[in-house]
Design an enzyme around this catalytic site. Structure first.
Site, PDB file in Angstrom:
ATOM      1  N   GLU A   1      17.954   7.041   4.552  1.00 36.43           N
ATOM      2  CA  GLU A   1      19.095   6.185   4.906  1.00 36.43           C
ATOM      3  C   GLU A   1      18.629   4.842   5.464  1.00 36.43           C
ATOM      4  O   GLU A   1      19.254   3.819   5.235  1.00 36.43           O
ATOM      5  CB  GLU A   1      19.979   6.854   5.965  1.00 36.43           C
TER       6      GLU A   1
ATOM      7  N   ASN B   1      -1.739   5.963   5.261  1.00 33.92           N
ATOM      8  CA  ASN B   1      -1.159   5.076   4.259  1.00 33.92           C
ATOM      9  C   ASN B   1       0.032   4.306   4.825  1.00 33.92           C
ATOM     10  O   ASN B   1       0.806   3.704   4.095  1.00 33.92           O
ATOM     11  CB  ASN B   1      -0.714   5.890   3.052  1.00 33.92           C
TER      12      ASN B   1
ATOM     13  N   ILE C   1      -6.277  -5.806 -16.282  1.00 34.99           N
ATOM     14  CA  ILE C   1      -6.633  -4.646 -15.458  1.00 34.99           C
ATOM     15  C   ILE C   1      -5.949  -3.368 -15.945  1.00 34.99           C
ATOM     16  O   ILE C   1      -6.283  -2.268 -15.516  1.00 34.99           O
ATOM     17  CB  ILE C   1      -6.330  -4.935 -13.970  1.00 34.99           C
TER      18      ILE C   1
ATOM     19  N   CYS D   1       8.668   3.571   0.877  1.00 35.46           N
ATOM     20  CA  CYS D   1       8.211   4.940   1.068  1.00 35.46           C
ATOM     21  C   CYS D   1       7.412   5.376  -0.148  1.00 35.46           C
ATOM     22  O   CYS D   1       7.622   4.869  -1.244  1.00 35.46           O
ATOM     23  CB  CYS D   1       9.401   5.879   1.224  1.00 35.46           C
TER      24      CYS D   1
ATOM     25  N   ASP E   1     -24.160   1.469  -6.193  1.00 39.58           N
ATOM     26  CA  ASP E   1     -24.560   2.835  -6.537  1.00 39.58           C
ATOM     27  C   ASP E   1     -23.578   3.511  -7.496  1.00 39.58           C
ATOM     28  O   ASP E   1     -23.925   4.479  -8.168  1.00 39.58           O
ATOM     29  CB  ASP E   1     -24.683   3.699  -5.276  1.00 39.58           C
TER      30      ASP E   1
ATOM     31  N   GLU F   1     -10.431  -7.968  -6.915  1.00 40.23           N
ATOM     32  CA  GLU F   1      -9.435  -8.946  -6.524  1.00 40.23           C
ATOM     33  C   GLU F   1     -10.142 -10.037  -5.731  1.00 40.23           C
ATOM     34  O   GLU F   1     -10.781  -9.762  -4.735  1.00 40.23           O
ATOM     35  CB  GLU F   1      -8.391  -8.244  -5.659  1.00 40.23           C
TER      36      GLU F   1
ATOM     37  N   HIS G   1       0.030 -11.028  -7.437  1.00 44.22           N
ATOM     38  CA  HIS G   1       1.046 -10.625  -6.465  1.00 44.22           C
ATOM     39  C   HIS G   1       2.125 -11.672  -6.300  1.00 44.22           C
ATOM     40  O   HIS G   1       3.086 -11.472  -5.569  1.00 44.22           O
ATOM     41  CB  HIS G   1       0.395 -10.299  -5.124  1.00 44.22           C
TER      42      HIS G   1
ATOM     43  N   CYS H   1      -5.352  -7.886 -10.682  1.00 42.77           N
ATOM     44  CA  CYS H   1      -4.902  -6.494 -10.629  1.00 42.77           C
ATOM     45  C   CYS H   1      -3.957  -6.264 -11.810  1.00 42.77           C
ATOM     46  O   CYS H   1      -3.784  -7.169 -12.642  1.00 42.77           O
ATOM     47  CB  CYS H   1      -4.197  -6.244  -9.288  1.00 42.77           C
TER      48      CYS H   1
END
Ligand code: GLN
Ligand code: ZN
Length: 774
Positions: free
Chosen positions: A16, A121, A443, A528, A668, A677, A706, A738
């Site tokens: 909500e 995150n 990308i 989210c 490596d 980027e 972006h 990207c």
């Protein structure tokens, strides 16, 4: 013994808050409507905890955007550029302007920076500090929430970001000072807040100090001691809970236990081994909050294991000094497992192993009951059910796959090794691939237009059948291939139109993954995410991307790059099983991706990109743990990439990250080509590669995807010059920053046409210079 919750998710059971915020931003509802939604969510959260029987219920854990930004507004740390808005607009609008920028009414003010909250995150808004900055009590949100809780019949425990943690989360915006120097100036505002809370009848205060569990320098340690001593002096009666989480106290243990506070919270999920040491050294005046229910994951708590911890603590310090809690705020867990009703999405067998925020509240209360002398019937019933679920999970055939385990066991170092070193591979690849100097590529994703998303939605709702959906995607893919051919891109991509999300797409096709309908977790502001759940041994029953790559390659004579998400990124962006080490789960995923890489090669795909944008964010919080993580993470990538012949070119892609301190590990990984980027930092990022003499090929992003802004050819030529100043031309690729999925086609077309021209110009200039040399 008491129970408490460190913080509760605030998005609401149906997101909500997200909806209300977004409606408010677009002017569809007014501020009162928005505040009403916030109030309802908070009240529901309180009510639940009250009904379940939590002893100390938090307040001020609610936020309309971010709890760190709340604190910034509370202490009046408002950057200069918002002065005009502060003057003209409401507190709410000022708040959102700081979070999101303000481009209206002739003003163009940038948002404050955002960064990851420790190793989660979740992203917070970074406080900005100036030398000698002054603070004042600007917003009284904390007080208001406390009073609201009181009106709801709760003497709540206000949650406040600890003074030190608040400073350490911020960024110095000018040189010549240390943010810790601001502690003296900030302290009076904290004292003022505490005074008001005390006057209104607050008893407990929670200070979140996760930095106490991180590497601290001497100055920070001294400041901790100073600040808490000052606070104690002023408030002999308030009870202070200091929380630490995401790590163990380790070398800061004696510092933490010497603070003049009342309760210390420790994370026993992340660092169970700290309990013994803490119990041994804890002074008699200090109570201990046991963070035993995982606030970061979706698994049911193992009651027997937790009760063992609690018993140990009770024996040592007595039950009166013990609090039971989740490991950290429940902000990082989805809302309510009860809303997972669709058994086709989440099977009952897997669901019985899980607990979301609401269920975790029950677990905390059950644990307290079970730890008491005479647990009631319901508690014993809960224990029996818990035992059954835990036992079922341990032995479920859904989880355990002997073939996968065997395969991991026989995986050797050799499997993580390409046949030949890069210098040799490079020659072979040149002979086979015949790519020009400054080869151009993208990308992976091309614009996910409304139509594309619409097709997917319709397909899910069965309004399109599989064949119709497939035809539409094929048309879109073919258009994209033709267009790339037309403008002269060297290495094409198929466009990723069939994918919703770069992790979910693979998770849906791998064994060992489950999905939820409503398992949303706040990522930043109103955003989210719904991470997949890795519950069992992972393997790949069928090829996942071969169909689309093969189709795209069949359309053209040029190379089409295969496109995969790497094992570390899949791990990092999922809820991960807690019954085996992350490194082992990662290895299983790596083997599944390896199968896919090999199958792509078999059908003639000679360039394969394995994206690892999340490799850096997986770094442990304590530096001493870095090398161990990097070792298995890099190995996992290499396992996925090393099953192919020398002639097959492996690419990887990483989004903006500081590479300086891990450049050796990036090397490596031994990808033939890495795209990164770079354009926002004007190629500065490349210095790390240059200083290190990074041996393999690099595609530093030459434009920022972006933003909708179309870069000019000249700009990109300029950036390529900068790149050539530090990296030899033969090592360079030309590509955007990207994936292009969030962009529109018109911007994309203009930008990529200019990018191809820039590559040609750079190449001509380079050859001219070479000629002059002879
Ligand atoms: N291949 C992915 C894309 O282009 C990479 C996305 C990412 O780096 N996050 O969308
Ligand atoms: Zn990226």
């Amino acid at each position: 013994m008491q129970t408490h919750i460190l913080g509760y998710p605030r998005i609401g059971s149906n997101r909500e808050l997200k909806k209300a915020c977004e409606q408010y931003w677009t002017g569809k509802i007014d501020v009162n409507d928005l505040l009403e939604v916030g109030k309802t969510i908070t009240q529901n959260n309180w009510k639940l905890q009250q009904e379940v029987g939590i002893d100390l219920i938090p307040c001020n854990d609610f936020s309309y955007y971010d709890q760190v930004l709340d604190m910034t507004l509370t202490v009046g740390a408002i950057p200069e550029r918002y002065q005009e808005i502060a003057f003209k607009k409401s507190e709410t609008d000022l708040y959102f302007a700081m979070a999101r920028g303000f481009q209206k009414e002739g003003l163009d003010i940038t948002a404050m920076e955002m960064t990851k909250w420790f190793d989660t995150n979740y992203h917070y808004i970074v406080p900005e500090f100036q030398k000698n900055q002054e603070f004042t009590l600007f917003s009284n949100k904390i007080i208001k929430e406390f009073i609201n809780a009181k009106q709801a019949g709760i003497n709540a425990k206000p949650v406040i970001i600890g003074l030190l943690t608040y400073l350490l989360l911020g960024k110095e915006k000018e040189e010549g000072f240390d943010k810790l120097d601001l502690a003296q100036n900030l302290l009076p505002v904290y004292i003022q807040i505490l005074k008001e809370l005390e006057n209104h009848g607050a008893e407990y205060i929670q200070f979140d100090e996760p930095f106490l569990a991180l590497d601290l320098n001497e100055k920070a340690k001294e400041t901790y001691q100073f600040i808490y001593a000052e606070i104690r002096k002023q408030f002999p009666k308030l009870k202070f809970i200091v929380t630490t989480y995401f790590e163990g106290l380790k070398d800061n243990l004696s510092l933490a236990t010497s603070l003049p506070i009342d309760v210390l919270h420790i994370d026993l999920v992340r660092c169970p081994e700290q309990l013994d040491e803490v119990l041994k050294t804890i002074p008699e005046t200090l109570s201990l909050s046991l963070g035993i229910v995982d606030g970061r994951n979706i698994w049911k708590n193992d009651f027997q294991k937790s009760l063992h911890f609690i018993e140990k603590a009770v024996q040592r310090i007595g039950s009166e000094r013990i609090f039971i809690a989740p490991s950290c705020s429940l902000l990082h867990a989805p809302f309510d497992l009860d809303s997972e009703k669709n058994e086709d999405i989440l099977s009952p067998e897997i669901k019985q192993w899980m607990a979301f925020a609401k269920q975790k509240v029950y677990e905390i209360v059950d644990l307290k009951k079970l730890a008491s002398e005479n647990p009631d019937y319901n508690a014993l019933q809960a224990l029996a059910e818990n035992k059954k679920a835990i036992e079922n999970r341990k032995t479920s055939t859904l989880i355990h796959n002997q073939d996968v385990k065997n395969r991991v066991d026989v995986t050797t170092e050799e499997d993580a090794q390409r046949n030949s070193p890069f210098t040799i591979r490079k020659q072979t690849q040149q002979e086979v691939l015949k790519l020009p100097l400054f080869p151009t590529t993208t990308i992976g994703s091309f614009p996910q237009t409304k139509e594309v998303r619409n097709w997917r939605a319709k397909f899910k709702k069965r309004e399109l059948n599989a064949e119709q959906y497939d035809t539409l995607l094929k048309q879109e893919t073919e258009r994209t291939i033709r267009w790339q051919e037309e403008i002269g891109i060297d290495v094409l991509v198929h466009g990723e139109f069939e994918r919703n999300d770069m992790v979910e797409y693979f998770g849906e096709q791998l064994a060992g993954f489950a999905f939820t309908q409503n398992g949303w977790v706040q990522s930043y502001g109103s955003r989210c995410v719904k991470p997949p759940v890795i519950f069992g041994d992972v393997h790949r029953p069928n090829p996942m991307t071969v169909y689309w790559s093969k189709y795209a390659q069949s359309l053209t004579q040029k190379w089409v790059k295969g496109m995969l998400t790497g094992p570390v990124t899949i791990l990092q962006w999922s809820f991960v099983r807690d019954d085996q080490p992350r490194s082992l789960t990662c290895k299983q995923i790596a083997l599944a991706i390896r199968d896919e890489v090999n199958d792509l090669e078999k059908v003639g795909i000679r360039i394969i990109q394995i994206d690892e944008p999340a490799i850096r964010e997986g770094l442990p919080l304590r530096k001493s743990d870095w090398q161990n993580y990097l070792k298995w993470a890099v190995e996992a990538f290499r396992i996925s990439a090393s099953g192919v012949e020398d002639a097959t070119q492996i690419h990887t892609h990483m989004c903006y990250s500081e590479f300086n301190d891990i450049i050796q590990n990036i090397a490596d990984m031994d990808a033939d080509v890495i795209t990164i980027e770079c354009s926002r930092s004007q190629m500065e990022l490349l210095n790390a590669f240059a200083d290190f003499k990074y041996p393999n090929e690099i595609g530093p992003g030459v434009y920022d995807i972006h933003s909708p802004r179309v870069p000019s050819k000249e700009e990109m030529v300029e950036l390529l010059k900068k790149a050539q100043a530090v990296i030899p031309a033969q090592q360079l690729w030309v590509n955007p920053d990207c994936g292009l999925k969030t962009r529109h086609w018109d911007e994309t077309e203009k930008a990529l046409i200019a990018m191809v021209e820039a590559s040609r110009e750079a190449s001509e200039e380079f050859l001219k210079k070479e000629k002059l040399k002879y």
